[in-house]
Design an enzyme around this catalytic site. Structure first.
Site, PDB file in Angstrom:
ATOM      1  N   GLU A 155       0.818  -1.222   0.000  1.00 35.03           N
ATOM      2  CA  GLU A 155       0.000   0.000   0.000  1.00 35.03           C
ATOM      3  C   GLU A 155       0.845   1.263   0.000  1.00 35.03           C
ATOM      4  O   GLU A 155       0.445   2.298  -0.499  1.00 35.03           O
ATOM      5  CB  GLU A 155      -0.929   0.007   1.218  1.00 35.03           C
ATOM      6  CG  GLU A 155      -2.090  -0.932   1.100  1.00 35.03           C
ATOM      7  CD  GLU A 155      -3.090  -0.479   0.053  1.00 35.03           C
ATOM      8  OE1 GLU A 155      -2.816  -0.681  -1.144  1.00 35.03           O
ATOM      9  OE2 GLU A 155      -4.133   0.069   0.425  1.00 35.03           O
ATOM     10  N   THR A 165      -6.391   9.520  -6.707  1.00 33.78           N
ATOM     11  CA  THR A 165      -6.363   9.025  -5.327  1.00 33.78           C
ATOM     12  C   THR A 165      -5.266   9.711  -4.498  1.00 33.78           C
ATOM     13  O   THR A 165      -5.488  10.015  -3.317  1.00 33.78           O
ATOM     14  CB  THR A 165      -6.170   7.488  -5.325  1.00 33.78           C
ATOM     15  OG1 THR A 165      -7.210   6.914  -6.111  1.00 33.78           O
ATOM     16  CG2 THR A 165      -6.257   6.905  -3.937  1.00 33.78           C
TER      17      THR A 165
HETATM   18  P1  ADP Z   1      -8.595   2.556  -3.982  1.00 31.94           P
HETATM   19  O1  ADP Z   1      -8.317   2.079  -2.581  1.00 31.94           O
HETATM   20  O2  ADP Z   1      -9.253   3.868  -4.056  1.00 31.94           O
HETATM   21  O3  ADP Z   1      -9.226   1.494  -4.818  1.00 31.94           O
HETATM   22  P2  ADP Z   1      -6.100   1.989  -4.797  1.00 31.94           P
HETATM   23  O4  ADP Z   1      -5.542   1.712  -3.453  1.00 31.94           O
HETATM   24  O5  ADP Z   1      -6.522   0.865  -5.635  1.00 31.94           O
HETATM   25  O6  ADP Z   1      -7.253   2.961  -4.647  1.00 31.94           O
HETATM   26  O7  ADP Z   1      -5.009   2.847  -5.543  1.00 31.94           O
HETATM   27  C1  ADP Z   1      -4.928   2.862  -6.913  1.00 31.94           C
HETATM   28  C2  ADP Z   1      -3.484   3.091  -7.295  1.00 31.94           C
HETATM   29  O8  ADP Z   1      -2.687   1.952  -6.951  1.00 31.94           O
HETATM   30  C3  ADP Z   1      -3.349   3.246  -8.801  1.00 31.94           C
HETATM   31  O9  ADP Z   1      -2.464   4.312  -9.031  1.00 31.94           O
HETATM   32  C4  ADP Z   1      -2.727   1.939  -9.260  1.00 31.94           C
HETATM   33  O10 ADP Z   1      -1.928   2.111 -10.397  1.00 31.94           O
HETATM   34  C5  ADP Z   1      -1.901   1.532  -8.060  1.00 31.94           C
HETATM   35  N1  ADP Z   1      -1.671   0.074  -7.986  1.00 31.94           N
HETATM   36  C6  ADP Z   1      -0.485  -0.541  -7.822  1.00 31.94           C
HETATM   37  N2  ADP Z   1      -0.642  -1.881  -7.812  1.00 31.94           N
HETATM   38  C7  ADP Z   1      -1.950  -2.130  -7.966  1.00 31.94           C
HETATM   39  C8  ADP Z   1      -2.708  -3.325  -8.039  1.00 31.94           C
HETATM   40  N3  ADP Z   1      -2.158  -4.530  -7.987  1.00 31.94           N
HETATM   41  N4  ADP Z   1      -4.018  -3.204  -8.174  1.00 31.94           N
HETATM   42  C9  ADP Z   1      -4.594  -1.968  -8.240  1.00 31.94           C
HETATM   43  N5  ADP Z   1      -3.935  -0.808  -8.201  1.00 31.94           N
HETATM   44  C10 ADP Z   1      -2.610  -0.873  -8.073  1.00 31.94           C
END
Ligand code: ADP
Length: 314
Positions: free
Chosen positions: A133, A186
Site C-alpha cells: 500500500e 487518489t
Molecule cells: P482505492 O483504494 O481507491 O481502490 P487503490 O488503493 O486501488 O485505490 O489505488 C490505486 C493506485 O494503486 C493506482 O495508481 C494503481 O496504479 C496503483 N496500484 C499498484 N498496484 C496495484 C494493483 N495490484 N491493483 C490496483 N492498483 C494498483
C-alpha cells in the site's frame, strides 16, 4: 508436498466509514481480486500480468505493483531460490475507493505464504501487504489490507507495533455503494487533507467514531449511522466528488442510516439496516442522484464479507 501454484482471492473493502480515518475498514462480499502465483524455478525474477477491471492503468513493475512488493518481501523471508509469476485478475476497479490495490496485495500475501510454506500469522500478512500500500497510496495505511485479510469489520488499534481488532457487525448490516465515473486522483485525495485540526473538530470526530463502535456493541445500526459523520477528512475531499452532498441527502431520505465517502473516494457508501430499508434500492437512488447532475455511475449492494482465502493449489 511442494506446491507449484496457488490461487487466492481477496475482497473489496471500504475504509474510514466516516470518522475512522485510516483506522476503520470493512470487507465487502461483492467484488474480488484473484491472484494466481506460480513458482519460476529457472531464475529469481518476479513477472506480473494483469487483466480485468482497469488493468491498463496498473503497473507491471514489481516495485510499483502492490502484489509485486508483497512478492519481493516474502521471497526475501523465504530461503527458496526461485522467482514468482503473478497473474492478477482485477475484479475491483483501481482508484475507486474500494481497496483495489489492497485486494491485490492481500491475495498475493495469502497465496505466496501458502506457495512457499511460510506459515506467517495474519498480522504478519497484513504488515507485508501494508508495504504494498505504501507504493500505491504513498502512506502505509493498513485499514484496507486488514479488512481484506481478516474479513468483517476491523479497527487498527495500534500502528507501531501493528495491532488490529476484528468485530462482527450486527446481522442486518448491509451497504449500498455507488461509484461515479469521474476523473479522480487518489493521491490528490490524500494530499488535500489538513496537516493540523482544530480541537473542536477532534472532539467531534472522536465522538463520531466512538458512536459508531457503540452502535456495533449495542447492535444498533441507527446509532452506527450517526457515527458516520466526519468533520475533518470528508469536508476536505468533498469538492473532488461533484454532487456528494446531493447523493448523501438522497440516500438518507431513502432510509440509509449513514452515508460517507468510501476510502479516498470517489465511491460513496451508505450503511443500511436491512430490516428498515432496501440496500439495492438505496444504491439505485444514489445512481439517480448522480445522474441528475449528469454524472454516470455504477452501484453495488453488499454485506460484510470474509477475508482473503486460497481457492486453488497444485
Ligand atoms: P482505492 O483504494 O481507491 O481502490 P487503490 O488503493 O486501488 O485505490 O489505488 C490505486 C493506485 O494503486 C493506482 O495508481 C494503481 O496504479 C496503483 N496500484 C499498484 N498496484 C496495484 C494493483 N495490484 N491493483 C490496483 N492498483 C494498483
Amino acid at each position: 508436498m511442494v506446491l507449484s501454484m496457488v490461487e487466492a482471492i481477496a475482497p473489496a473493502t471500504s475504509a474510514n466509514l466516516g470518522a475512522g480515518f485510516d483506522v476503520f475498514g470493512v470487507a465487502l462480499d461483492v467484488l474480488f481480486d484473484r491472484v494466481l502465483v506460480e513458482r519460476i524455478v529457472a531464475n529469481k525474477t518476479i513477472e506480473i500480468t494483469v487483466d480485468g477491471e482497469g488493468a491498463e492503468e496498473i503497473p507491471r513493475e514489481p516495485e510499483k505493483n502492490t502484489a509485486g512488493v508483497v512478492a519481493k518481501e516474502l521471497l526475501k523471508l523465504s530461503r527458496e531460490k526461485c522467482g514468482l509469476r503473478i497473474k492478477i485478475h482485477k475484479g475491483i476497479k483501481p482508484g475507486s475507493g474500494l481497496g483495489s490495490s489492497a485486494a491485490s496485495a492481500a491475495a498475493a500475501a495469502v497465496a505466496i505464504n501458502e506457495l512457499l510454506g511460510l506459515e506467517l500469522s495474519q498480522l504478519q500478512l497484513i504488515e507485508t501487504a501494508t508495504l504494498g500500500e505504501m507504493t500505491s497510496a504513498g502512506a502505509p495505511h493498513a485499514d484496507n489490507v486488514s479488512a481484506a485479510i481478516l474479513g468483517d469489520f476491523i479497527v487498527i488499534t495500534s500502528r507501531k507495533p501493528l495491532e488490529v481488532l476484528k468485530l462482527k457487525l450486527p446481522p442486518n448490516v448491509e451497504f449500498a455503494i455507488v461509484s461515479p465515473e469521474i476523473k479522480f486522483n487518489t493521491s490528490l485525495a490524500r494530499s488535500v487533507l489538513p496537516r493540523k485540526v482544530a480541537l473542536s473538530s477532534m472532539i467531534y470526530n472522536v465522538s463520531r467514531a466512538a458512536t459508531f463502535i457503540a452502535g456495533i456493541t449495542l447492535n444498533n445500526i441507527e446509532i452506527m449511522g450517526k457515527g458516520m459523520n466526519d468533520m475533518v477528512v470528508e469536508p476536505a475531499r468533498a469538492h473532488l466528488i461533484p454532487g456528494l452532498n446531493h447523493v448523501k441527502k438522497k440516500a438518507l431520505d431513502a432510509g440509509a442510516a449513514g452515508v460517507t465517502i468510501s476510502g479516498a473516494g470517489p465511491s460513496v457508501i451508505a450503511l443500511v439496516d436491512s430490516k428498515r430499508a432496501d440496500a439495492e434500492k438505496i444504491a439505485l437512488t444514489m445512481v439517480e442522484a448522480f445522474d441528475e447532475l449528469g454524472v454516470k455511475s455504477r452501484s453495488f449492494h453488499a454485506k460484510p464479507g470474509p477475508g482473503a482465502k486460497v481457492v486453488r493449489k497444485e
